[in-house]
Scaffold this motif. Structure first.
Motif, mmCIF file in Angstrom:
data_model
loop_
_atom_site.group_PDB
_atom_site.id
_atom_site.type_symbol
_atom_site.label_atom_id
_atom_site.label_comp_id
_atom_site.label_asym_id
_atom_site.label_seq_id
_atom_site.Cartn_x
_atom_site.Cartn_y
_atom_site.Cartn_z
ATOM 1 N N LEU A 434 0.840 -1.199 0.000
ATOM 2 C CA LEU A 434 0.000 0.000 0.000
ATOM 3 C C LEU A 434 0.873 1.247 0.000
ATOM 4 C CD1 LEU A 434 -2.644 -0.975 2.718
ATOM 5 C CD2 LEU A 434 -2.935 -1.039 0.236
ATOM 6 N N PRO A 435 0.581 2.209 -0.859
ATOM 7 C CA PRO A 435 1.329 3.483 -0.850
ATOM 8 C C PRO A 435 0.835 4.383 0.278
ATOM 9 C CG PRO A 435 -0.296 3.512 -2.617
ATOM 10 C CD PRO A 435 -0.414 2.168 -1.963
ATOM 11 N N LEU A 436 1.057 3.923 1.519
ATOM 12 C CA LEU A 436 0.499 4.576 2.707
ATOM 13 C C LEU A 436 1.519 4.537 3.831
ATOM 14 C CD1 LEU A 436 -1.989 5.678 4.357
ATOM 15 C CD2 LEU A 436 -2.540 3.273 4.847
ATOM 16 N N SER A 437 1.683 5.663 4.516
ATOM 17 C CA SER A 437 2.542 5.742 5.703
ATOM 18 C C SER A 437 1.727 6.292 6.863
ATOM 19 C CB SER A 437 3.741 6.667 5.445
ATOM 20 O OG SER A 437 4.499 6.234 4.328
ATOM 21 N N LEU A 438 2.023 5.798 8.078
ATOM 22 C CA LEU A 438 1.321 6.232 9.285
ATOM 23 C C LEU A 438 2.207 7.163 10.090
ATOM 24 C CD1 LEU A 438 -0.158 2.792 10.434
ATOM 25 C CD2 LEU A 438 -1.227 4.511 8.955
ATOM 26 N N ALA A 439 1.684 8.321 10.460
ATOM 27 C CA ALA A 439 2.406 9.281 11.297
ATOM 28 C C ALA A 439 1.413 9.895 12.276
ATOM 29 C CB ALA A 439 3.065 10.359 10.435
ATOM 30 N N GLY A 440 1.934 10.657 13.230
ATOM 31 C CA GLY A 440 1.059 11.326 14.188
ATOM 32 C C GLY A 440 1.060 10.656 15.543
ATOM 33 N N SER A 441 0.231 11.150 16.440
ATOM 34 C CA SER A 441 0.274 10.744 17.845
ATOM 35 C C SER A 441 -0.355 9.384 18.124
ATOM 36 C CB SER A 441 -0.425 11.808 18.700
ATOM 37 O OG SER A 441 -1.792 11.912 18.333
ATOM 38 N N SER A 442 -1.009 8.772 17.146
ATOM 39 C CA SER A 442 -1.696 7.502 17.401
ATOM 40 C C SER A 442 -0.760 6.315 17.521
ATOM 41 C CB SER A 442 -2.708 7.211 16.280
ATOM 42 O OG SER A 442 -3.787 8.112 16.315
ATOM 43 N N TYR A 443 0.521 6.489 17.167
ATOM 44 C CA TYR A 443 1.364 5.306 16.983
ATOM 45 C C TYR A 443 2.637 5.270 17.836
ATOM 46 C CZ TYR A 443 -1.736 5.650 13.002
ATOM 47 O OH TYR A 443 -2.848 5.802 12.226
ATOM 48 N N ASP A 444 3.471 6.306 17.780
ATOM 49 C CA ASP A 444 4.841 6.204 18.297
ATOM 50 C C ASP A 444 5.191 7.242 19.357
ATOM 51 O OD1 ASP A 444 5.554 4.126 16.326
ATOM 52 O OD2 ASP A 444 5.350 5.754 14.875
ATOM 53 N N GLY A 445 4.203 7.802 20.031
ATOM 54 C CA GLY A 445 4.475 8.792 21.062
ATOM 55 C C GLY A 445 3.545 9.980 20.931
ATOM 56 N N VAL A 446 3.104 10.533 22.076
ATOM 57 C CA VAL A 446 2.095 11.597 22.050
ATOM 58 C C VAL A 446 2.686 12.987 22.245
ATOM 59 C CG1 VAL A 446 0.331 10.010 22.904
ATOM 60 C CG2 VAL A 446 1.576 11.449 24.533
ATOM 61 N N SER A 447 3.974 13.090 22.601
ATOM 62 C CA SER A 447 4.555 14.419 22.822
ATOM 63 C C SER A 447 4.737 15.156 21.505
ATOM 64 C CB SER A 447 5.913 14.303 23.527
ATOM 65 O OG SER A 447 6.916 13.855 22.620
ATOM 66 N N VAL A 448 4.872 16.469 21.568
ATOM 67 C CA VAL A 448 5.113 17.271 20.368
ATOM 68 C C VAL A 448 6.361 16.769 19.639
ATOM 69 C CG1 VAL A 448 5.687 19.578 19.503
ATOM 70 C CG2 VAL A 448 3.960 19.308 21.298
ATOM 71 N N ASN A 449 7.424 16.503 20.403
ATOM 72 C CA ASN A 449 8.665 16.014 19.784
ATOM 73 C C ASN A 449 8.461 14.673 19.091
ATOM 74 O OD1 ASN A 449 10.266 18.198 20.679
ATOM 75 N ND2 ASN A 449 10.609 17.220 22.661
ATOM 76 N N ASP A 450 7.751 13.756 19.754
ATOM 77 C CA ASP A 450 7.507 12.437 19.170
ATOM 78 C C ASP A 450 6.702 12.532 17.884
ATOM 79 O OD1 ASP A 450 8.832 10.935 21.142
ATOM 80 O OD2 ASP A 450 7.060 10.885 22.425
ATOM 81 N N VAL A 451 5.692 13.398 17.887
ATOM 82 C CA VAL A 451 4.824 13.532 16.716
ATOM 83 C C VAL A 451 5.599 14.125 15.540
ATOM 84 C CG1 VAL A 451 2.776 14.708 15.823
ATOM 85 C CG2 VAL A 451 2.714 13.639 18.082
ATOM 86 N N ILE A 452 6.428 15.126 15.806
ATOM 87 C CA ILE A 452 7.258 15.703 14.748
ATOM 88 C C ILE A 452 8.217 14.644 14.194
ATOM 89 C CG2 ILE A 452 9.166 17.322 14.328
ATOM 90 C CD1 ILE A 452 7.694 19.276 16.216
ATOM 91 N N PHE A 453 8.818 13.871 15.094
ATOM 92 C CA PHE A 453 9.774 12.853 14.640
ATOM 93 C C PHE A 453 9.071 11.735 13.874
ATOM 94 C CE2 PHE A 453 13.170 9.698 14.926
ATOM 95 C CZ PHE A 453 14.267 10.498 14.653
ATOM 96 N N SER A 454 7.811 11.463 14.209
ATOM 97 C CA SER A 454 7.060 10.451 13.455
ATOM 98 C C SER A 454 6.860 10.895 12.008
ATOM 99 C CB SER A 454 5.704 10.176 14.116
ATOM 100 O OG SER A 454 4.743 11.175 13.801
ATOM 101 N N GLY A 455 6.678 12.212 11.795
ATOM 102 C CA GLY A 455 6.588 12.734 10.433
ATOM 103 C C GLY A 455 7.889 12.539 9.683
ATOM 104 N N ARG A 456 9.002 12.794 10.371
ATOM 105 C CA ARG A 456 10.318 12.589 9.754
ATOM 106 C C ARG A 456 10.551 11.117 9.425
ATOM 107 N NH1 ARG A 456 16.300 14.499 11.994
ATOM 108 N NH2 ARG A 456 17.481 12.926 10.843
ATOM 109 N N THR A 457 10.193 10.226 10.354
ATOM 110 C CA THR A 457 10.390 8.793 10.147
ATOM 111 C C THR A 457 9.557 8.279 8.979
ATOM 112 O OG1 THR A 457 10.810 8.526 12.519
ATOM 113 C CG2 THR A 457 10.262 6.538 11.285
ATOM 114 N N ALA A 458 8.311 8.772 8.877
ATOM 115 C CA ALA A 458 7.444 8.365 7.765
ATOM 116 C C ALA A 458 8.053 8.766 6.424
ATOM 117 C CB ALA A 458 6.056 8.979 7.930
ATOM 118 N N VAL A 459 8.598 9.963 6.359
ATOM 119 C CA VAL A 459 9.208 10.443 5.106
ATOM 120 C C VAL A 459 10.476 9.660 4.792
ATOM 121 C CG1 VAL A 459 10.304 12.430 3.987
ATOM 122 C CG2 VAL A 459 8.184 12.727 5.294
ATOM 123 N N ASP A 460 11.297 9.408 5.807
ATOM 124 C CA ASP A 460 12.510 8.617 5.596
ATOM 125 C C ASP A 460 12.169 7.241 5.039
ATOM 126 O OD1 ASP A 460 14.072 10.671 6.516
ATOM 127 O OD2 ASP A 460 14.401 9.820 8.507
ATOM 128 N N GLY A 461 11.127 6.607 5.591
ATOM 129 C CA GLY A 461 10.712 5.296 5.113
ATOM 130 C C GLY A 461 10.217 5.333 3.690
#
Length: 467
Positions: A434-461
């Motif tokens: 699927l051409p789909l990536s998951l980011a945001g507070s639902s998955y890998d941490g709820v803090s502002v820092n975690d959510v921002i880093f989840s966006g970075r991780t999704a793009v890296d992947g």
């Protein structure tokens, strides 16, 4: 040519879009935000007299690689001169309180606080910490935070301090929340070193490497505990939105509710209320349940797992009083569930960030947070808030200004097994191509820092595997 649609214009979606524009492989980014504003839970009220009130996060921690990553972004946006740092030596960092047995108690801090037995605890923190390395390592794949801390540091600490902390951070129940997902460093410390203490001293496995820029280096040199911005934390997503709008590769759409995602030959057809948008890839920064409602029914296994991630609603009550009315100075106080199941805590906003006070006279700003309110009126919430301030802080005067905001479904709850659910969802996405990536507070941490880093991780992947 690659077009990526980002669903959700909160800080996670904006961060993912920021990292997408850093790659020459991405030609177009389309941000679809359903509401009238960007920034999600980063939301500030700026009153005409200069006072600022936060309805979501108010201070961001610079610690760790994810904190460094956020400061690097802040610097890239040119917000260095707007930073309001709070150091570890500041009274707001040293003094944090807990409300137990109808009294405020200062939480132990520093060597003196660790050595002495201070109420409401019956033994010193140092004794609990000294005994911790002798506790046998747990064998479970996951464990509740309460069970984990009870086992390693004692039930009293879990019942009072950890119960309060989980209510303050997650607005949740530490007896249901997963230590593996909510506090990965603690879980990994035990797994790798057999002890929280040894894990913290010796390290507990690899972490992402983020090179600190000048601002992050400054935060370490000056020992920042947290930071905000002169015009409130909402100026962060505002600056990020402006940066994206001027990048030349990002289309920003507000009032753009996604109705349905349909697979297409090239990626996705995204159905909106007023038309359809095509994209090669989708990064979803929507809450898990919101994403589940727009996926095609053919993806039922993914839909079901997304729907299993629950959320809680909180009510935020901002209060302003004339004069200096606090009986103590510090960051604020938390309240264990045994004391008051409704009120989660009170932040003494004027102590860490006096710059946000009105310049017209001496005032005190407070924020009170209620957990999972039912359908109650603003009037009832306001009455409950002022009564709690009277009982807990001894303030009998009425506030000179107030605002009540209901933040619906704002904090995901990482219950036991959350890590396996997230792993399973991402495995399913890979298996189905699927051409789909998951980011945001639902998955890998709820803090502002975690959510921002989840966006970075999704793009890296995405850049590693799909482009």
């Amino acid at each position: 040519m690659t077009t990526v649609a980002v669903l959700g214009g909160g800080i996670g979606g904006l961060a993912a879009s920021y990292y997408l524009t850093k790659s020459s492989q991405i030609t177009k980014v389309i941000i679809l935000e359903s509401s009238s504003r960007y920034g999600g839970w980063l939301w500030s009220t700026r009153r005409s007299d200069g006072a600022i009130f936060e309805h979501g996060p108010r201070g961001i921690r610079p610690a760790g690689e994810v904190g460094c990553n956020t400061l690097n972004m802040v610097e890239d946006l040119g917000l260095q001169s707007e930073i309001l740092p709070v150091s570890y030596s500041h009274i707001a960092s040293k003094n944090r309180y807990i409300y137990v047995n109808r009294k405020l108690h200062k939480m132990p801090s520093g060597i003196g606080g660790a050595i002495r037995t201070v109420p409401p605890f019956s033994r010193s923190l140092l004794l609990s910490v000294a005994m911790e390395p002798l506790v046998k390592k747990g064998k479970e794949e996951d464990e509740s935070i309460h069970s984990f801390v009870s086992r390693r540091l004692g039930k009293e600490l879990a019942d009072i301090a950890i119960d309060s902390l989980c209510r303050g951070v997650f607005a949740g129940d530490c007896r249901k929340l997963s230590v593996r997902s909510c506090f990965p460093p603690l879980y990994n410390a035990e797994k790798q070193r057999g002890s929280i203490v040894l894990g913290m001293l010796l390290g507990s496995g690899p972490s992402p490497v983020v090179l600190p820029g000048p601002l992050a280096q400054r935060s370490r040199k000056e020992s920042w505990a947290q930071w905000s911005l002169r015009r409130g934390v909402e100026s962060f997503p505002e600056a990020l939105t402006d940066w994206l709008a001027h990048s030349g590769r990002v289309q920003l759409h507000r009032h753009a509710t996604v109705k349905q995602l349909q697979p297409s030959a090239s990626g996705w057809e995204i159905q909106l209320e007023d038309g359809t948008i095509s994209a090669d890839h989708v990064i979803s920064a929507l809450p898990a349940k919101a994403l589940s409602s727009v996926l095609p029914s053919s993806l039922q296994p993914l839909i079901q797992q997304l729907q299993e991630i629950s959320t809680v609603t909180v009510a935020v009550v901002n209060l302003e009083y004339k004069g200096s009315i606090l009986p103590v100075e510090g960051f604020g106080h938390l309240i264990p569930s045994s004391e008051d199941r409704g009120v989660l805590g009170v932040v003494y906003d004027s102590v860490p960030f006096p710059q946000h006070n009105s310049p017209n006279g001496d005032t005190t700003r407070l924020t009170e947070v209620f957990g999972a309110p039912e359908e109650v009126s603003e009037e009832r919430l306001m009455a409950a808030a002022t009564e709690a301030i009277r009982c807990q802080l001894g303030v009998t005067m009425a506030p000179s200004w107030s605002k009540v905001v209901l933040q619906k479904d704002c904090i995901p709850q990482y219950h036991l097994g959350h890590w396996r659910r997230v792993e399973s969802m991402r495995s399913y996405i890979r298996k189905m191509l699927l051409p789909l990536s998951l980011a945001g507070s639902s998955y890998d941490g709820v803090s502002v820092n975690d959510v921002i880093f989840s966006g970075r991780t999704a793009v890296d992947g995405l850049l590693r595997t799909r482009v």
